[in-house]
Design a protein around this motif. Structure first.
Motif, mmCIF file in Angstrom:
data_model
loop_
_atom_site.group_PDB
_atom_site.id
_atom_site.type_symbol
_atom_site.label_atom_id
_atom_site.label_comp_id
_atom_site.label_asym_id
_atom_site.label_seq_id
_atom_site.Cartn_x
_atom_site.Cartn_y
_atom_site.Cartn_z
ATOM 1 N N ARG A 334 61.643 63.458 64.601
ATOM 2 C CA ARG A 334 60.497 63.504 63.691
ATOM 3 C C ARG A 334 60.703 64.498 62.551
ATOM 4 N NH1 ARG A 334 54.155 64.738 65.347
ATOM 5 N NH2 ARG A 334 53.292 64.489 63.242
ATOM 6 N N GLU A 335 61.176 65.705 62.872
ATOM 7 C CA GLU A 335 61.345 66.719 61.823
ATOM 8 C C GLU A 335 62.361 66.255 60.778
ATOM 9 O OE1 GLU A 335 59.627 69.504 61.367
ATOM 10 O OE2 GLU A 335 58.386 68.925 63.077
ATOM 11 N N ASN A 336 63.465 65.659 61.237
ATOM 12 C CA ASN A 336 64.490 65.194 60.309
ATOM 13 C C ASN A 336 63.986 64.035 59.462
ATOM 14 O OD1 ASN A 336 65.800 65.978 63.126
ATOM 15 N ND2 ASN A 336 67.196 66.657 61.516
ATOM 16 N N VAL A 337 63.270 63.112 60.096
ATOM 17 C CA VAL A 337 62.744 61.954 59.372
ATOM 18 C C VAL A 337 61.719 62.392 58.331
ATOM 19 C CG1 VAL A 337 61.315 59.883 59.625
ATOM 20 C CG2 VAL A 337 63.250 60.263 61.159
ATOM 21 N N ASN A 338 60.838 63.304 58.710
ATOM 22 C CA ASN A 338 59.841 63.788 57.755
ATOM 23 C C ASN A 338 60.492 64.508 56.578
ATOM 24 O OD1 ASN A 338 57.777 62.727 59.242
ATOM 25 N ND2 ASN A 338 57.013 64.682 60.016
ATOM 26 N N ARG A 339 61.556 65.255 56.843
ATOM 27 C CA ARG A 339 62.251 65.932 55.745
ATOM 28 C C ARG A 339 62.879 64.909 54.800
ATOM 29 N NH1 ARG A 339 61.130 69.040 52.632
ATOM 30 N NH2 ARG A 339 60.336 70.277 54.382
ATOM 31 N N SER A 340 63.464 63.854 55.363
ATOM 32 C CA SER A 340 64.030 62.812 54.512
ATOM 33 C C SER A 340 62.944 62.128 53.687
ATOM 34 C CB SER A 340 64.774 61.772 55.362
ATOM 35 O OG SER A 340 66.005 62.281 55.811
ATOM 36 N N ALA A 341 61.789 61.890 54.301
ATOM 37 C CA ALA A 341 60.684 61.279 53.563
ATOM 38 C C ALA A 341 60.212 62.187 52.431
ATOM 39 C CB ALA A 341 59.528 60.974 54.513
ATOM 40 N N LEU A 342 60.117 63.480 52.701
ATOM 41 C CA LEU A 342 59.708 64.420 51.657
ATOM 42 C C LEU A 342 60.733 64.465 50.529
ATOM 43 C CD1 LEU A 342 58.368 67.236 53.988
ATOM 44 C CD2 LEU A 342 57.025 66.123 52.189
ATOM 45 N N ALA A 343 62.018 64.368 50.878
ATOM 46 C CA ALA A 343 63.051 64.337 49.840
ATOM 47 C C ALA A 343 62.927 63.080 48.990
ATOM 48 C CB ALA A 343 64.437 64.420 50.480
ATOM 49 N N LEU A 344 62.689 61.927 49.637
ATOM 50 C CA LEU A 344 62.527 60.682 48.889
ATOM 51 C C LEU A 344 61.308 60.745 47.974
ATOM 52 C CD1 LEU A 344 63.360 57.995 51.607
ATOM 53 C CD2 LEU A 344 64.744 58.638 49.637
ATOM 54 N N LYS A 345 60.241 61.351 48.447
ATOM 55 C CA LYS A 345 59.043 61.479 47.610
ATOM 56 C C LYS A 345 59.336 62.312 46.370
ATOM 57 C CE LYS A 345 54.631 61.132 46.571
ATOM 58 N NZ LYS A 345 54.077 59.850 46.062
ATOM 59 N N LEU A 346 60.150 63.363 46.521
ATOM 60 C CA LEU A 346 60.528 64.180 45.370
ATOM 61 C C LEU A 346 61.293 63.379 44.326
ATOM 62 C CD1 LEU A 346 61.699 67.696 46.655
ATOM 63 C CD2 LEU A 346 59.841 67.204 45.051
ATOM 64 N N LEU A 347 61.939 62.291 44.732
ATOM 65 C CA LEU A 347 62.745 61.493 43.813
ATOM 66 C C LEU A 347 61.937 60.388 43.144
ATOM 67 C CD1 LEU A 347 66.084 61.154 45.831
ATOM 68 C CD2 LEU A 347 65.295 63.002 44.341
ATOM 69 N N THR A 348 60.649 60.314 43.402
ATOM 70 C CA THR A 348 59.803 59.324 42.740
ATOM 71 C C THR A 348 59.234 59.897 41.458
ATOM 72 O OG1 THR A 348 57.835 60.015 43.987
ATOM 73 C CG2 THR A 348 59.172 58.246 44.923
ATOM 74 N N TYR A 349 59.148 59.044 40.454
ATOM 75 C CA TYR A 349 58.585 59.428 39.156
ATOM 76 C C TYR A 349 57.169 58.873 39.100
ATOM 77 C CZ TYR A 349 58.144 59.962 34.077
ATOM 78 O OH TYR A 349 57.725 60.319 32.809
ATOM 79 N N GLU A 350 56.201 59.727 39.340
ATOM 80 C CA GLU A 350 54.824 59.300 39.556
ATOM 81 C C GLU A 350 54.226 58.515 38.392
ATOM 82 O OE1 GLU A 350 51.375 61.461 41.930
ATOM 83 O OE2 GLU A 350 51.538 62.250 39.879
#
Length: 720
Positions: A334-350
């Motif tokens: 869970r911790e690793n998956v959530n970190r990957s999700a947070l990284a992917l969110k940072l790469l979105t251009y809102e």
């Protein structure tokens, strides 16, 4: 060939692949062999700068869904494009240790340091330890909470660095040297008087003791041709040091290597004392003195105060924690998956919903090599996979925004009815590739490129990834619109008309076009998903359109099983033309339901992939290469590392087959756990991994985190 025989050969290959002792060099294939130790080669694995460079793994990133900044474990921001992902850089010491900008704050004599994110957020905390004291720097970029009134509390596009001491007394050194427009533009630097209108600030200061903090009476102003930045700061006294005010004197420093002056400072903080630095673009002056403009200025350029910065911090951490709180994944990682999700969110251009492949450019796939690309754009392929990964976790808003972005692209098709393979984050089609010859590149890896010459490539696979993403969004998000369906029909017809063409495929080779197996598979996926959408939603087709799609889908399948299969080697090959070449991209077959994961042909292909490159395979130390450079010409010189995404694809392929073979499932889990260890200290992955275990390529890379989430999700499900 019987399934029992295939499984026996696969198990033998798995056992061999797991043994480092079985990796032996062939005399004619030294390029794929571990290099002999050379004392003249610098060690890049430690936590110190070598020739001014940190290892790529030593960076974390912060961002505001418009851009990001990369901060090293030593407290230096070495990469920052502003105001958007694909804007020219302001700091890019990551690609030249001498000529380009950085913003560093660090203790003068730290003995050790640690870096981590605050829980469930993208707020970065870098801590420094010594006998004399313990200090930390908290870095973030402001993001408003999701439901707050943006007219009154808008996004402040500031880079905020909060420096404080938790124990003892610590002396810091600060350096800020901007290098505007990729270090091409000159700039001026001046220290100007700065004060805050007390009448503007008195209504926001409530519980804060005015005597406990002091707004710096000077600010640094950096002015270039296209951008003006300023650095302001607030000094806050500690709870136990009232009357003992830290001193900060900024001085202008000129370097012959830079296009303009920077600033330096040395300051000392005691326990609980704090200095907050704010780097921002100077707001344009208002042309009017009217009431409306004054009210607007109050919110877009608010008076600097501690309560304001507390509010910005609170809004930012609430945003991230509320967002990741949507995740429905509760599995082993869970911790690793959530970190990957947070990284992917940072790469979105809102503003548009686009997703960049990576926030950086020019980071090499081989130290000293020429494979250095600009990934600050949105690939149709990568973005579609990103949306799939986030929807797996229950985040559907990103899918909705990306669908809107792609609907707009579908209204602007090329004259032949095709899509571009990539776009700028604002939807621009042309991304001409240039080289920045004045930059040395990361550890001498040249050339440094901006733009991407592959923007006009023919890569037929993108339609499969896009339509698969749309199909999943329709399933897990919200039903697609009729207008989008009309666009899907056009794209599916284009695939039916052109699937037989050769192309550059997923790896964007710079050599000759070929009939790549991966592209054929994804053309099959495109037509298959269009048919599924039509059937499940009862969406209309033109006369005979559905029948044609079914005929083409079957024809593609039969051709792949005929022309992409090498009956002598018993492998699916890279292309019709490269009959002996393995390609890790074919691992996608069971992941998109093209073939059963236990099909003897697929298992035989995996068994040969698991051999080392000098024996015709793609695996070294449980890391997968995209293809074998000994036998494959991609039109580029140099070597590259193992491709992280392909290793996760192998994990997922073994996982799906492992539902029916415990040995394969155990192997999948073992490789997956090993791959987790290749992430950096923050859980971030790059594009590739060198033979020495060093992270290579642009960082962090969306594709790697996407494949990690998918592998974790499916592996956990099968293990359960």
């Amino acid at each position: 060939m019987s399934i029992e025989l295939v499984n026996e050969k696969l198990n033998i290959a798995l056992d061999e692949a797991g043994s480092i002792d079985n990796f032996k060099s062939h005399p004619d294939q030294q390029a794929c062999s571990p290099k002999k130790h050379d004392d003249s080669v610098e060690d890049t694995r430690d936590n110190l700068r070598t020739r001014g460079y940190l290892p790529i793994a030593n960076y974390g990133l912060v961002g505001n869904l418009r851009t990001v900044a990369l901060c090293g474990s030593d407290g230096s921001i070495d990469f920052f494009c502003y105001p958007k992902f694909d804007s020219p850089s302001v700091f890019v010491r990551l690609l030249d240790s001498e000529k380009v900008g950085h913003f560093s704050i660090s203790p003068t004599f730290p003995k050790s340091n640690r870096q981590q994110y605050l829980p469930n957020s993208n707020i970065l905390n870098t801590r420094f330890f010594s006998d004399e004291g313990v200090s930390q720097i908290i870095d973030y970029m402001h993001i408003p909470e999701k439901h707050q009134r943006l007219a009154l509390k808008p996004l402040q596009p500031w880079l905020i660095r909060q420096v404080e001491v938790a124990r003892g007394e610590v002396t810091f050194e600060l350096e800020l040297f901007p290098a505007f427009n990729y270090a091409l533009d000159s700039h001026t630097t001046e220290l100007v008087d700065f004060s805050v209108d007390t009448e503007r600030i008195q209504d926001v200061v409530q519980n804060e003791n005015p005597a406990s903090y002091f707004i710096g009476d000077k600010k640094a102003l950096f002015s270039s041709r296209g951008l003006t930045l300023d650095l302001r700061y607030i000094i806050r006294q500690g709870d136990f040091t009232l009357g003992d005010i830290p001193k900060l004197n900024l001085t202008i420093f000129t370097s012959k290597l830079h296009k303009g002056p920077g600033i330096k400072a040395k300051f000392t903080l005691k326990e609980n004392q704090q200095i907050i630095f704010i780097l921002r673009e100077v707001p344009a002056p208002s042309d009017s003195n009217g009431c409306l403009e004054q009210v607007s200025s109050r919110f877009t350029d608010p008076p600097l105060s501690v309560p304001l910065l507390k509010a910005l911090f609170r809004q930012t951490i609430n945003f991230w924690q509320d967002w990741i709180g949507q995740s429905i994944y509760t599995g082993r990682w869970r911790e690793n998956v959530n970190r990957s999700a947070l990284a992917l969110k940072l790469l979105t251009y809102e503003p548009t919903g686009a997703v960049v492949a990576a926030p950086t450019f020019g980071l090499p796939e081989e130290i000293g090599g020429p494979r250095n690309w600009d990934y600050r754009y949105t690939w149709v392929r990568d973005s579609a996979f990103t949306i799939y990964a986030l929807m797996r976790l229950g985040m559907t808003e990103e899918g909705k925004n990306y669908m809107k972005f792609m609907e707009e692209r579908c209204l602007d098709l090329n004259p032949d009815g095709s899509l571009n393979i990539m776009y700028s984050i604002d939807g621009e089609k042309k991304l001409p590739e240039l080289t920045l010859d004045h930059l040395d590149g990361y550890r001498g890896s040249r050339p440094v490129r901006i733009g991407n010459g592959a923007y006009d490539h023919i890569q037929l696979d993108i339609y499969g990834e896009l339509l698969d993403g749309i199909y999943l969004f329709n399933k897990y998000g919200s039903p697609i619109s009729y207008d989008l369906w009309v666009s899907i029909r056009k794209l599916t017809d284009y695939v039916c008309d052109n699937w037989h063409m050769d192309d550059m495929s997923i790896w964007e080779v710079r050599g000759r076009r070929q009939n790549f197996t991966y592209s054929k598979i994804m053309c099959w996926v495109a037509v298959d998903r269009a048919l599924r959408l039509s059937e499940k939603r009862i969406l209309p087709c033109k006369p005979n359109q559905r029948n044609r799609w079914m005929d083409v889908r079957d024809k593609i399948f039969e051709e792949i099983m005929s022309k992409s299969w090498n009956p002598e080697r018993k492998i699916f090959v890279q292309s019709y033309e490269a009959k002996d070449a393995l390609d890790a991209a074919v691992l996608i077959m069971p992941l998109v339901f093209f073939i059963s994961p236990t099909d003897p042909r697929f298992l035989s292909t995996i068994s040969q992939m698991l051999l080392p490159p000098e024996r015709g395979g793609l695996l070294t130390n449980n890391l997968v290469f995209r293809y074998n450079h000994l036998t494959t010409d991609d039109g580029l010189g140099g070597m590259e590392g193992a491709f992280s995404m392909c290793t996760f694809w192998l994990v997922e392929a073994l996982t799906r087959a492992g539902k029916y073979d415990k040995h394969l499932l155990e192997r999948a889990e073992f490789i997956f756990e090993q791959m987790i260890a290749y992430a950096n200290h923050l859980g971030l992955f790059s594009e590739e991994i060198s033979r020495s275990g060093e992270l290579l390529g642009n960082f962090p890379q969306a594709f790697t985190h996407i494949s990690f989430i998918s592998a974790a999700f499916n592996l956990d499900r099968v293990l359960n």
